[in-house]
Write a protein that holds these residues in place. Structure first.
Motif, PDB file in Angstrom:
ATOM      1  N   PRO A 153      -3.875   6.268  -0.113  1.00  0.00           N
ATOM      2  CA  PRO A 153      -5.051   7.116   0.495  1.00  0.00           C
ATOM      3  C   PRO A 153      -5.757   5.347   1.436  1.00  0.00           C
ATOM      4  O   PRO A 153      -5.613   4.837   0.589  1.00  0.00           O
ATOM      5  CB  PRO A 153      -5.382   7.938   0.269  1.00  0.00           C
ATOM      6  N   GLN A 154      -6.379   5.654   2.648  1.00  0.00           N
ATOM      7  CA  GLN A 154      -7.503   4.572   3.124  1.00  0.00           C
ATOM      8  C   GLN A 154      -8.933   5.157   1.855  1.00  0.00           C
ATOM      9  O   GLN A 154      -9.619   6.129   1.292  1.00  0.00           O
ATOM     10  CB  GLN A 154      -7.735   4.668   4.006  1.00  0.00           C
ATOM     11  N   GLN A 155      -9.206   3.913   1.566  1.00  0.00           N
ATOM     12  CA  GLN A 155     -10.345   4.053   0.139  1.00  0.00           C
ATOM     13  C   GLN A 155     -11.921   4.624   1.075  1.00  0.00           C
ATOM     14  O   GLN A 155     -11.958   4.865   2.203  1.00  0.00           O
ATOM     15  CB  GLN A 155     -11.559   2.643   0.209  1.00  0.00           C
ATOM     16  N   HIS A 164      -1.859  11.919   4.052  1.00  0.00           N
ATOM     17  CA  HIS A 164      -1.892  10.385   3.712  1.00  0.00           C
ATOM     18  C   HIS A 164      -0.577   9.889   3.956  1.00  0.00           C
ATOM     19  O   HIS A 164       0.375   9.637   3.976  1.00  0.00           O
ATOM     20  CB  HIS A 164      -1.979  10.417   1.798  1.00  0.00           C
ATOM     21  N   LYS A 185       2.476   6.939   1.924  1.00  0.00           N
ATOM     22  CA  LYS A 185       1.238   5.584   1.979  1.00  0.00           C
ATOM     23  C   LYS A 185       0.215   6.092   1.442  1.00  0.00           C
ATOM     24  O   LYS A 185      -0.090   7.499   0.926  1.00  0.00           O
ATOM     25  CB  LYS A 185       0.744   5.833   3.909  1.00  0.00           C
ATOM     26  N   SER A 221     -11.316   8.105   1.740  1.00  0.00           N
ATOM     27  CA  SER A 221     -10.668   9.654   2.241  1.00  0.00           C
ATOM     28  C   SER A 221     -10.445  10.727   1.082  1.00  0.00           C
ATOM     29  O   SER A 221     -10.497  10.268  -0.122  1.00  0.00           O
ATOM     30  CB  SER A 221      -8.905   9.221   3.057  1.00  0.00           C
ATOM     31  N   GLN A 274       1.044  -1.126   0.099  1.00  0.00           N
ATOM     32  CA  GLN A 274      -0.235  -0.808   0.244  1.00  0.00           C
ATOM     33  C   GLN A 274       0.518   1.099   0.067  1.00  0.00           C
ATOM     34  O   GLN A 274       0.603   2.087   0.490  1.00  0.00           O
ATOM     35  CB  GLN A 274      -0.979  -0.166   1.026  1.00  0.00           C
ATOM     36  N   ARG A 275       1.848   1.290  -0.691  1.00  0.00           N
ATOM     37  CA  ARG A 275       2.986   2.601  -0.747  1.00  0.00           C
ATOM     38  C   ARG A 275       2.827   3.022  -3.343  1.00  0.00           C
ATOM     39  O   ARG A 275       2.842   2.161  -3.281  1.00  0.00           O
ATOM     40  CB  ARG A 275       4.485   1.740  -0.489  1.00  0.00           C
ATOM     41  N   SER A 307      -6.691  14.737   2.247  1.00  0.00           N
ATOM     42  CA  SER A 307      -6.625  14.246   3.041  1.00  0.00           C
ATOM     43  C   SER A 307      -5.486  13.970   3.322  1.00  0.00           C
ATOM     44  O   SER A 307      -4.653  13.933   2.473  1.00  0.00           O
ATOM     45  CB  SER A 307      -7.578  12.552   3.540  1.00  0.00           C
TER      46      SER A 307
END
Length: 84
Positions: free
Chosen positions: A67-69, A77, A65, A71, A50-51, A75
């Motif tokens: 982003p989370q789904q 990150h 990093k 976001s 996840q990078r 936001s």
């Protein structure tokens, strides 16, 4: 990769039905990573970690990093980590 010193992460629409001009005009990036001091020349993504990684004219490689789904575009990150 970009000349504005940023890395943008995009999700493209389903291409099975084809891309229309309108859908391309309304695309928004999922994330906008900033940290390079010069043009960004290359990029890569690692799904398992996840990078995202980018290399720039500033002679650094940066790790980001993903982003989370759900976001937002602006936001936080996580900051990049330069590898010079």
């Amino acid at each position: 990769v970009s000349e504005d010193w940023s890395v943008k992460l995009w999700t493209l629409p389903d291409t099975k039905r084809g891309l229309c001009e309108e859908s391309l005009r309304t695309l928004e990036p999922l994330a906008n990573f900033r940290g390079h001091v010069g043009a960004v020349l290359t990029g890569a993504i690692s799904i398992p970690t996840q990078r995202a990684y980018s290399g720039g004219e500033d002679a650094t490689i940066r790790m980001w990093k993903l982003p989370q789904q759900g976001s937002g575009l602006y936001s936080q990150h996580g900051s990049s980590m330069p590898y010079a």
